[in-house]
Design a protein around this motif. Structure first.
Motif, PDB file in Angstrom:
ATOM      1  N   THR A  85      -4.061  29.028  15.589  1.00  0.00           N
ATOM      2  CA  THR A  85      -4.130  27.688  14.997  1.00  0.00           C
ATOM      3  C   THR A  85      -5.489  27.059  15.263  1.00  0.00           C
ATOM      4  O   THR A  85      -6.109  26.477  14.370  1.00  0.00           O
TER       5      THR A  85
ATOM      6  N   SER B 237       8.191  34.418   4.851  1.00  0.00           N
ATOM      7  CA  SER B 237       7.109  33.450   4.687  1.00  0.00           C
ATOM      8  C   SER B 237       7.610  32.090   5.159  1.00  0.00           C
ATOM      9  O   SER B 237       8.577  31.555   4.622  1.00  0.00           O
ATOM     10  N   VAL B 238       6.956  31.564   6.196  1.00  0.00           N
ATOM     11  CA  VAL B 238       7.422  30.327   6.838  1.00  0.00           C
ATOM     12  C   VAL B 238       6.216  29.448   7.147  1.00  0.00           C
ATOM     13  O   VAL B 238       5.078  29.915   7.089  1.00  0.00           O
ATOM     14  N   PRO B 239       6.417  28.169   7.478  1.00  0.00           N
ATOM     15  CA  PRO B 239       5.262  27.364   7.892  1.00  0.00           C
ATOM     16  C   PRO B 239       4.604  28.036   9.104  1.00  0.00           C
ATOM     17  O   PRO B 239       5.308  28.434  10.038  1.00  0.00           O
ATOM     18  N   PRO B 240       3.275  28.189   9.087  1.00  0.00           N
ATOM     19  CA  PRO B 240       2.614  28.990  10.135  1.00  0.00           C
ATOM     20  C   PRO B 240       2.948  28.559  11.564  1.00  0.00           C
ATOM     21  O   PRO B 240       3.179  29.414  12.422  1.00  0.00           O
ATOM     22  N   ALA B 241       3.043  27.266  11.785  1.00  0.00           N
ATOM     23  CA  ALA B 241       3.278  26.811  13.164  1.00  0.00           C
ATOM     24  C   ALA B 241       4.665  27.205  13.656  1.00  0.00           C
ATOM     25  O   ALA B 241       4.923  27.218  14.863  1.00  0.00           O
TER      26      ALA B 241
ATOM     27  N   LYS C  64       5.607  24.017   3.055  1.00  0.00           N
ATOM     28  CA  LYS C  64       4.542  24.274   4.037  1.00  0.00           C
ATOM     29  C   LYS C  64       4.293  25.766   4.240  1.00  0.00           C
ATOM     30  O   LYS C  64       3.387  26.153   4.952  1.00  0.00           O
ATOM     31  N   HIS C  65       5.137  26.576   3.646  1.00  0.00           N
ATOM     32  CA  HIS C  65       4.943  28.027   3.704  1.00  0.00           C
ATOM     33  C   HIS C  65       4.196  28.450   2.442  1.00  0.00           C
ATOM     34  O   HIS C  65       4.064  27.671   1.505  1.00  0.00           O
ATOM     35  N   LEU C  66       3.755  29.698   2.411  1.00  0.00           N
ATOM     36  CA  LEU C  66       3.027  30.186   1.250  1.00  0.00           C
ATOM     37  C   LEU C  66       3.964  30.879   0.261  1.00  0.00           C
ATOM     38  O   LEU C  66       4.907  31.548   0.668  1.00  0.00           O
TER      39      LEU C  66
ATOM     40  N   GLY D   8       8.806  32.926  -3.316  1.00  0.00           N
ATOM     41  CA  GLY D   8       9.918  33.873  -3.211  1.00  0.00           C
ATOM     42  C   GLY D   8      10.767  33.935  -4.459  1.00  0.00           C
ATOM     43  O   GLY D   8      11.971  34.109  -4.393  1.00  0.00           O
TER      44      GLY D   8
ATOM     45  N   TRP E 148      -1.052  35.807   8.609  1.00  0.00           N
ATOM     46  CA  TRP E 148      -1.227  34.495   7.970  1.00  0.00           C
ATOM     47  C   TRP E 148      -1.132  33.345   8.984  1.00  0.00           C
ATOM     48  O   TRP E 148      -0.486  32.330   8.750  1.00  0.00           O
ATOM     49  N   GLY E 149      -1.753  33.542  10.119  1.00  0.00           N
ATOM     50  CA  GLY E 149      -1.792  32.488  11.127  1.00  0.00           C
ATOM     51  C   GLY E 149      -0.434  32.133  11.680  1.00  0.00           C
ATOM     52  O   GLY E 149      -0.246  31.042  12.222  1.00  0.00           O
TER      53      GLY E 149
ATOM     54  N   ASP F  23      -1.284  21.179  12.268  1.00  0.00           N
ATOM     55  CA  ASP F  23      -0.944  22.514  12.749  1.00  0.00           C
ATOM     56  C   ASP F  23      -0.646  23.464  11.586  1.00  0.00           C
ATOM     57  O   ASP F  23      -0.913  24.658  11.670  1.00  0.00           O
ATOM     58  N   ASN F  24      -0.062  22.899  10.522  1.00  0.00           N
ATOM     59  CA  ASN F  24       0.174  23.726   9.338  1.00  0.00           C
ATOM     60  C   ASN F  24      -0.887  23.497   8.264  1.00  0.00           C
ATOM     61  O   ASN F  24      -0.767  24.003   7.147  1.00  0.00           O
ATOM     62  N   ARG F  25      -1.889  22.708   8.603  1.00  0.00           N
ATOM     63  CA  ARG F  25      -3.018  22.445   7.712  1.00  0.00           C
ATOM     64  C   ARG F  25      -2.585  22.011   6.319  1.00  0.00           C
ATOM     65  O   ARG F  25      -2.986  22.556   5.293  1.00  0.00           O
TER      66      ARG F  25
ATOM     67  N   ARG G 135      -4.963  36.086   2.238  1.00  0.00           N
ATOM     68  CA  ARG G 135      -4.154  35.087   1.527  1.00  0.00           C
ATOM     69  C   ARG G 135      -4.398  33.680   2.072  1.00  0.00           C
ATOM     70  O   ARG G 135      -4.454  32.719   1.313  1.00  0.00           O
TER      71      ARG G 135
ATOM     72  N   GLY H  78      11.255  28.171   3.910  1.00  0.00           N
ATOM     73  CA  GLY H  78      10.499  29.351   3.543  1.00  0.00           C
ATOM     74  C   GLY H  78      11.386  30.309   2.795  1.00  0.00           C
ATOM     75  O   GLY H  78      12.397  29.905   2.214  1.00  0.00           O
ATOM     76  N   HIS H  79      10.993  31.576   2.816  1.00  0.00           N
ATOM     77  CA  HIS H  79      11.797  32.560   2.108  1.00  0.00           C
ATOM     78  C   HIS H  79      11.555  33.931   2.716  1.00  0.00           C
ATOM     79  O   HIS H  79      10.550  34.156   3.391  1.00  0.00           O
TER      80      HIS H  79
ATOM     81  N   PHE I   9      15.548  39.224  -2.911  1.00  0.00           N
ATOM     82  CA  PHE I   9      14.730  38.008  -2.919  1.00  0.00           C
ATOM     83  C   PHE I   9      15.561  36.869  -2.355  1.00  0.00           C
ATOM     84  O   PHE I   9      16.794  36.909  -2.399  1.00  0.00           O
ATOM     85  N   HIS I  10      14.894  35.878  -1.838  1.00  0.00           N
ATOM     86  CA  HIS I  10      15.593  34.805  -1.149  1.00  0.00           C
ATOM     87  C   HIS I  10      16.566  34.091  -2.089  1.00  0.00           C
ATOM     88  O   HIS I  10      16.189  33.729  -3.201  1.00  0.00           O
TER      89      HIS I  10
END
Ligand SMILES: Cc1cc2nc3c(=O)[nH]c(=O)nc-3n(C[C@H](O)[C@H](O)[C@H](O)COP(=O)(O)OP(=O)(O)OC[C@H]3O[C@@H](n4cnc5c(N)ncnc54)[C@H](O)[C@@H]3O)c2cc1C
Lengths: 495, 401
Positions: free
Chosen positions: B206, B299-303, A193-195, A198, B324-325, A114-116, B122, B350-351, B368-369
């Motif tokens: 997804t 910015s977090v895991p897409p799911a 898992k994030h892009l 930061g 970004w999905g 799901d997060n590829r 991206r 994420g951040h 910034f985070h």
């Protein structure tokens, strides 16, 4: 090649060092027996060999952290190692150093479609990742030729590439996060898992740092869906110049092929004699262009590539019509190294990058050098990104030939820099190209890089003797001499 | 208050300015044309170094996929040159100047690299850092140095260009950058799936991203945001819009669009012109440019995008959309700065960056985070390795960095 002078004091304390390592990694995880140490005496750059002081094979991040912290306390150097396939001597042991083998970190921790991405330990092989996700049609894109053996930790350290990296990127473009340990034992997580991260792109500087900044203990990699189809076009040209022009024209037409590989005449002949892929023998330059993606796209682009090749004087053209035929087209290229190994007792693989337009000049100058050194050279070339792999043929049993091959190799790399390129496109600097760094970088350039090293490893204990020709102490690098107090240059435009 | 501004025309002059600053212990604000001055913590510096006079293309060889330019070159000029050659910066740099009250097209390439930003592509082609191949700069010791190279494939020495991309002028003053350039797509199309709840929309995105169709944009606009689009088919949808972009050669886009239309159950397809307009809005956060609300980028895991968005909306009034999905949440907050809610919603996975807020807020809230202690300590040491006296953009990213 001069390595930092071994510290006899450290060698004399070997027993104490071994005892302290055994307290961290029990049982067979600490190797001291000379016969067993032999297995670690070199990496893929076999001309350089050195038995390590001791080998330690931790299996947890916590053990890695304690090993590094302990070594730092004792002032002992550490050389990280994955599978030992480095072609630049990055994993060459030190007589007074601990060799830290990451082979026990061999588990795939998580596959997350799901997060590829996949979360893996650094000792997992490159191909092992793709195999683990193949059932769902995914793969890990960077594909070094050594992918059956090399580890993802080694790939991160070397920022390894492969034949498909023109389109899909190098390791650095496909790694999303790492867990790593600094020389003082600090455990860090960068990315995930994030892009992006930061903050400073510390993951970016770790990737390609050749084991000098930290030990990677976990890697999160990006997974891609396999392209629906792939087809290869095999093209022959009467001159290297025409082959090179064709590559430029393909890219100029906006086409970024999945792979674009070139071979010169000696490489074509060696490969054909070895695997009988049906390569034409009457051409000077052979180009493989692989198009991948949806069938409609591949078919469309094959037509365009053939037309461009025709305009650039291709005298041979063959398009694969099935997966089997595609593999035959690739067979010769994939076997190029062993093929050259068959026609020469030894060969030395170089790895410079050049602006592609300089290819005819570089090949011609290389031929002149070959004559001067009385050695033969065959060329395989990641043509799309200008990454050249000249294979210098020599015989180590003939006194002086290895030395001549090395001098020849150094001249080739200097030539790469001279025409606007770089010393290494994917194999790394290691010990091999260390002393050539001053041809590409000024003293100031190199000092700035070494100051970055100081931020991670102020005592210079992690993999010293690699990458940098001159080792400076961090205290010395940190000094600053600023005089004055007045504006010394009043002619700067100001407002 | 800026007392004086150095405006060097050469790297040597830039080094002279830095040497002056160093010998006088005077920090410098580092500027391209100042289009992103509103991004980051406010910098306290009486003097500035402005790179806008260092302009011009140094070398461009389209078939080598490499462009070298002086750092102060306007983005508008760079992009026009690339467009003439049917090439582009594949990471789709956003133009955020309007968010800070500026005009579009104001930024410089040096500022872009320093900010390290990337747009919707991206997810497919990487960020600014992935396309920054090399540079020349002045470090905090007033030394001109270079790093990286001017070819697309290079592993010689540390990859310092990665570290410089996104360092907001806190490590060095960029004087020249070399970037990777790629062919611009021949055409594009965007598939619309309308009226879905966030979770269902995420499944659409997804599924598209798990397909082999090389999706180059995957965003979700809730109804209120979609209604603000300048693209009629999106604005008039009367509900939310899940958006999936395909780019490439004509026959390829046609074939992939046909396949995805069935697989995703699409409600419509935007043509290349509509597609370009829509993704420019998403890229530049145009939906939130008018109001002056604090703007966050998560910015977090897409799911986990929808869950993070829901958590955020449960604790603070805000408007948001996903790119970004699902991995990028743009949130404009109403009432307060939203910092606590945003950072709680992201957690450790994420951040979040405060992309726009009044100066007083940016001075008091971490823009910034916040970093875990070991990363923060390493960050400080890396900063000192380039700029030991702390004269470049002090505090722009973190206190002391
Ligand atoms: C036949 C052959 C073909 C090859 N083809 C290619 C190719 O196509 N493309 C390419 O790019 N390379 C190629 N290589 C080179 C080599 O395979 C790569 O550099 C590979 O990434 C090395 O991985 P490894 O696990 O063997 O690392 P090693 O050789 O063990 O180590 C390499 C470097 O990484 C460091 N290191 C290893 N693990 C870690 C870790 N966990 N943390 C920190 N540092 C670590 C070591 O200190 C060393 O500096 C080839 C090599 C061979 C022998």
């Amino acid at each position: 090649m001069k390595m930092p002078a071994p510290d006899s004091g450290v060698i004399a304390r070997r027993r104490e060092i071994v005892d302290r390592l055994r307290a961290i990694v029990p049982g067979e995880g600490v190797i001291v027996d000379e016969n067993e140490l032999r297995a670690y005496e070199c990496d893929g750059l076999t001309a350089y060999r050195q038995l390590p002081l001791v080998v330690v094979l931790p299996s947890t991040t916590e053990q890695v952290s304690r090993v590094l912290k302990t070594c730092k306390e004792m002032g002992v150097k550490v050389v990280p190692r994955g599978a030992g396939t480095s072609l630049s001597g990055g994993a060459l042991p030190l007589e007074d150093g601990v060799l830290l083998g990451m082979g026990k970190f061999n588990r795939i921790l998580e596959v997350d479609f799901d997060n590829r991405c996949a979360v893996v330990q650094p000792g997992v092989t490159n191909l092992g990742i793709s195999n683990a996700v193949a059932h769902a049609g995914f793969y890990y894109a960077p594909d070094p030729s050594s992918q059956i053996a090399c580890t993802i930790g080694g790939n991160v350290a070397e920022n390894s590439g492969g034949v498909h990296c023109l389109k899909y990127g190098l390791t650095t473009n496909n790694v999303m996060g790492v867990e790593m340990v600094l020389m003082d034992g600090t455990i860090l997580r960068l990315g995930g898992k994030h892009l992006d991260q930061g903050g400073y792109d510390l993951l970016g500087i770790i990737t390609g740092s050749e084991g000098l900044l930290g030990v990677v203990t976990e890697v999160t990699v990006r997974l891609l869906k396999k392209p629906a189809t792939a087809r290869a076009v095999l093209l022959g040209f009467p001159t290297n110049e025409q082959g090179g022009d064709c590559v430029a024209a393909i890219i100029g037409a906006g086409i970024i092929p999945g792979g674009m590989e070139m071979m010169d005449k000696p490489a074509i002949h060696a490969a054909e004699a070895f695997v009988h892929a049906g390569y034409p023998l009457d051409v000077e330059s052979l180009l493989i262009v692989e198009l991948d993606g949806p069938a409609a796209e591949v078919d469309h682009l094959i037509g365009r590539v053939e037309a461009i090749a025709g305009q650039h004087g291709a005298c041979y053209s063959r398009v694969s019509r099935s997966e089997e035929e595609r593999l035959v087209v690739w067979a010769g290229r994939k076997a190029a190294f062993p093929a050259v190994g068959r026609i020469s007792p030894d060969y030395y693989c170089m790895d410079g990058t050049i602006p592609r337009k300089a290819l005819p000049l570089v090949l011609q100058r290389m031929q002149e050098m070959a004559e001067r050194y009385s050695l033969r050279v065959a060329n395989v070339f990641h043509a799309g990104d200008g990454n050249l792999h000249p294979l210098i043929l020599y015989d180590a049993n003939i006194p002086g030939e290895l030395e001549r091959a090395e001098l020849f190799g150094a001249d080739i790399l200097k030539l790469c820099v001279e025409v606007g390129g770089v010393l290494t496109g994917e194999h790394g600097v290691g010990v091999e190209k260390r002393d050539l760094m001053t041809h590409q970088f000024t003293e100031t350039d190199l000092e700035q890089q070494q100051r970055v090293k100081c931020a991670f490893d102020p005592d210079g204990l992690l993999n010293p003797g690699k990458v940098f020709p001159v080792l400076h102490r961090c205290a010395e690098l940190g000094r600053m001499h600023i005089s004055g107090g007045k504006l010394p240059f009043p002619d700067i435009p100001r407002f | 208050m800026t007392i004086s501004t150095f405006r060097p025309e050469t790297a040597a002059q830039a080094a002279d300015a830095v040497r002056w600053a160093l010998s006088n212990a005077e920090p410098l604000e580092v500027l391209g044309r100042g289009s992103k001055r509103g991004l980051g913590r406010p910098v306290q510096a009486a003097h500035a170094i402005d790179l806008s006079a260092m302009t011009g293309i140094v070398a461009y060889a389209p078939e080598e996929l490499v462009l070298t330019v002086r750092a102060g070159t306007p983005m508008a000029e760079v992009q026009a040159l690339l467009a003439e050659n049917r090439q582009q910066l594949a990471f789709e740099p956003p133009d955020l100047a309007p968010l800070y009250g500026g005009a579009a097209g104001e930024g410089t390439i040096g500022g872009l690299v320093a900010a390290g930003l990337a747009g919707p592509r991206r997810i497919k082609d990487g960020s600014c850092r992935d396309h920054t191949l090399g540079f020349e700069a002045v470090n905090g010791r007033a030394e001109v140095y270079k790093a990286g190279g001017k070819v697309v494939k290079n592993v010689t020495g540390y990859d310092v260009p990665k570290l410089i991309a996104g360092s907001f002028g806190t490590l060095s003053v960029l004087t020249e950058v070399t970037v990777k350039v790629l062919p611009a797509p021949e055409t594009s199309a965007t598939m619309l799936v309308l009226g879905r709840e966030p979770d269902a929309a995420l499944r659409v995105l997804t599924q598209a991203l798990q397909s082999p169709y090389e999706v180059s944009g995957a965003a979700f606009l809730p109804a209120a945001v979609a209604a603000r689009s300048g693209v009629a088919a999106v604005a008039g949808a009367g509900g939310s819009a899940a958006l999936v972009r395909l780019e490439g050669f004509g026959p390829s886009v046609t074939a992939r669009a046909a396949a995805l239309r069935d697989e995703l159950g699409c409600d419509g397809v935007l043509d290349a012109a509509e597609s370009a307009a829509l993704w420019a809005e998403i890229r530049d956060v145009s939906y939130f440019s008018a109001a002056d609300r604090p703007l966050w980028k998560l910015s977090v895991p897409p799911a986990s995008g929808p869950a993070v968005a829901a958590a955020l909306q449960a604790s603070v009034a805000c408007e948001l959309y996903l790119d970004w999905g699902g991995g990028l949440v743009w949130a404009a907050v109403d009432g307060g700065d939203g910092a606590e809610a945003v950072r709680a919603a992201v957690g450790a996975n994420g951040h979040a960056t405060l992309m726009r807020a009044p100066e007083s807020v940016r001075a008091s809230v971490p823009v910034f985070h916040p970093q875990p202690a070991p990363v923060a300590a390493l960050t400080q040491r890396v900063k000192a390795s380039f700029d030991p006296a702390g004269i470049f953009n002090p505090g722009r990213m973190h206190a002391g960095v």
